[in-house]
Motif scaffolding. Structure first.
Motif, mmCIF file in Angstrom:
data_model
loop_
_atom_site.group_PDB
_atom_site.id
_atom_site.type_symbol
_atom_site.label_atom_id
_atom_site.label_comp_id
_atom_site.label_asym_id
_atom_site.label_seq_id
_atom_site.Cartn_x
_atom_site.Cartn_y
_atom_site.Cartn_z
ATOM 1 N N PRO A 51 57.949 31.553 -26.162
ATOM 2 C CA PRO A 51 57.579 32.204 -24.905
ATOM 3 C C PRO A 51 56.272 31.720 -24.258
ATOM 4 C CG PRO A 51 58.402 33.822 -26.454
ATOM 5 C CD PRO A 51 58.318 32.532 -27.209
ATOM 6 N N PRO A 52 55.197 31.438 -24.983
ATOM 7 C CA PRO A 52 53.958 31.035 -24.279
ATOM 8 C C PRO A 52 54.143 29.750 -23.465
ATOM 9 C CG PRO A 52 53.479 31.600 -26.567
ATOM 10 C CD PRO A 52 54.975 31.560 -26.444
ATOM 11 N N VAL A 53 54.929 28.840 -23.983
ATOM 12 C CA VAL A 53 55.159 27.576 -23.258
ATOM 13 C C VAL A 53 56.033 27.835 -22.028
ATOM 14 C CG1 VAL A 53 56.182 25.264 -23.418
ATOM 15 C CG2 VAL A 53 54.808 26.154 -25.307
ATOM 16 N N VAL A 54 57.044 28.683 -22.192
ATOM 17 C CA VAL A 54 57.910 29.005 -21.042
ATOM 18 C C VAL A 54 57.063 29.664 -19.946
ATOM 19 C CG1 VAL A 54 59.959 30.276 -20.264
ATOM 20 C CG2 VAL A 54 59.946 29.192 -22.525
ATOM 21 N N ALA A 55 56.169 30.551 -20.333
ATOM 22 C CA ALA A 55 55.297 31.220 -19.342
ATOM 23 C C ALA A 55 54.470 30.193 -18.574
ATOM 24 C CB ALA A 55 54.375 32.216 -20.045
ATOM 25 N N LYS A 56 53.976 29.187 -19.255
ATOM 26 C CA LYS A 56 53.151 28.154 -18.594
ATOM 27 C C LYS A 56 53.980 27.312 -17.628
ATOM 28 C CE LYS A 56 49.024 28.642 -20.447
ATOM 29 N NZ LYS A 56 47.899 29.140 -19.647
ATOM 30 N N ILE A 57 55.169 26.894 -18.066
ATOM 31 C CA ILE A 57 55.947 26.025 -17.163
ATOM 32 C C ILE A 57 56.522 26.814 -15.992
ATOM 33 C CG2 ILE A 57 56.417 24.130 -18.768
ATOM 34 C CD1 ILE A 57 59.124 25.307 -19.342
ATOM 35 N N ARG A 58 56.699 28.122 -16.191
ATOM 36 C CA ARG A 58 57.213 28.956 -15.083
ATOM 37 C C ARG A 58 56.308 28.840 -13.856
ATOM 38 N NH1 ARG A 58 62.035 30.958 -13.616
ATOM 39 N NH2 ARG A 58 61.394 29.516 -12.016
ATOM 40 N N LYS A 59 55.010 28.677 -14.095
ATOM 41 C CA LYS A 59 54.039 28.586 -12.987
ATOM 42 C C LYS A 59 54.230 27.304 -12.166
ATOM 43 C CE LYS A 59 50.384 30.912 -15.674
ATOM 44 N NZ LYS A 59 50.700 32.284 -15.360
ATOM 45 N N HIS A 60 54.915 26.342 -12.733
ATOM 46 C CA HIS A 60 55.117 25.066 -12.031
ATOM 47 C C HIS A 60 56.415 25.016 -11.225
ATOM 48 C CE1 HIS A 60 51.779 22.781 -13.907
ATOM 49 N NE2 HIS A 60 51.929 23.711 -14.840
ATOM 50 N N VAL A 61 57.265 26.032 -11.419
ATOM 51 C CA VAL A 61 58.567 26.033 -10.725
ATOM 52 C C VAL A 61 58.760 27.405 -10.072
ATOM 53 C CG1 VAL A 61 61.073 25.795 -11.033
ATOM 54 C CG2 VAL A 61 59.524 24.429 -12.440
ATOM 55 N N ASP A 62 59.004 27.422 -8.754
ATOM 56 C CA ASP A 62 59.206 28.695 -8.053
ATOM 57 C C ASP A 62 60.396 29.443 -8.627
ATOM 58 O OD1 ASP A 62 57.105 28.161 -6.373
ATOM 59 O OD2 ASP A 62 58.374 27.302 -4.787
ATOM 60 N N LYS A 63 60.247 30.753 -8.715
ATOM 61 C CA LYS A 63 61.352 31.598 -9.177
ATOM 62 C C LYS A 63 62.519 31.483 -8.189
ATOM 63 C CE LYS A 63 61.541 34.994 -11.947
ATOM 64 N NZ LYS A 63 62.378 35.005 -13.195
#
Ligand code: 5RP
Ligand code: FE2
Length: 251
Positions: A51-63
């Motif tokens: 999860p911590p890595v997914v949270a970081k990459i989420r910031k780079h791709v719009d929901k």
């Protein structure tokens, strides 16, 4: 008629030391979704990230702004205890939680609400994922036949039905493996019975294998090494999309 093509590059083949930039770039190159491979070293003999890595990459791709829209995080959960991680992945921005049928049936996972049945029921897990506000996917390893899904796919309550079925075209665990054409009859059978279903194929997909997968009726295409290893990833993404849409009579 099959739903439209959705191209989901697998970030397993991205540069893990520069993951944010690689995710942004693949979206700019025309990807629809990001395929996020989560491996726990138990369900498969490999480890990726949590999860911590997914949270970081989420910031780079719009929901995504709509169901199945651009930017969907398609999390392929190759983990022994799929129920246990549903909420955590929702909280870090997962949009589609795709668990393995084989894990749901063998795990004695403890859910945040307490101990689940010794054998988690895949239908209950789908409902639980929907209750958390995510799309639900169910994945099958090569040894598992599609008949195990009939009851789930024909459930009368849409909360119990998956939004996507993933047919693995390699043994899960590693990128860069050889495509198993032997899995395509499963795709054909599902497409014949469920014209509207999102059917994803994962493993060994690229320009050399897309014709077969598209002919069988797959519409969600995962490609890791073929996209991230390409000289021109945009060209590969466009070719995968065009092949699927053309074969489905959409172009
Ligand atoms: O789930 C996976 C492996 O278990 C990956 O998504 C898949 O293998 C993608 O990699 P490639 O396109 O290189 O085969
Ligand atoms: Fe995958």
């Amino acid at each position: 008629m099959a739903p439209k093509a959705i191209i989901a590059p697998s970030i397993l083949s991205a540069d893990f030391a520069d993951l944010g930039a690689d995710c942004r770039r693949t979206m700019e190159q025309g990807a629809d979704w990001l395929h996020v491979d989560i491996m726990d070293g138990h369900f498969v003999p490999n480890l990726t990230f949590g999860p911590p890595v997914v949270a970081k990459i989420r910031k780079h791709v719009d929901k995504p702004s709509a169901k199945y829209g651009r930017g969907t995080f398609d999390c392929h959960m190759m983990i022994a205890e799929p129920k246990k991680w549903v909420k955590e992945f929702k909280n870090v921005g997962c949009d589609l939680y795709c668990f393995h049928y084989e894990a749901a049936f063998s795990s004695a996972a403890e859910s945040p609400e307490g101990k689940s049945d010794a054998k988690t029921n895949p239908k209950e897990l789908i409902r639980y994922i929907h209750d958390q506000g995510m799309l639900a996917g169910i994945a099958l390893k090569p040894a598992t036949g599609v008949e195990v899904l009939t009851e789930i796919l024909e459930s009368s309550d849409e909360k119990d039905r998956p939004d996507m079925v993933l047919i693995m075209t390699v043994e899960p665990g590693f990128g860069g493996q050889k495509f198993m054409a032997s899995e395509l009859p499963k795709v054909q059978e599902l497409r014949k019975k469920y014209p509207e279903l999102n059917i994803e194929v994962d493993g060994g997909l690229g320009p050399g294998t897309i014709d077969q997968a598209a002919d069988a009726g797959a519409n969600v295409i995962v490609a890791g090494s073929a996209v991230f290893g390409a000289k021109d990833p945009s060209e590969v993404i466009a070719l995968l999309r065009k092949t699927v849409d053309q074969k489905a009579g959409k172009l």
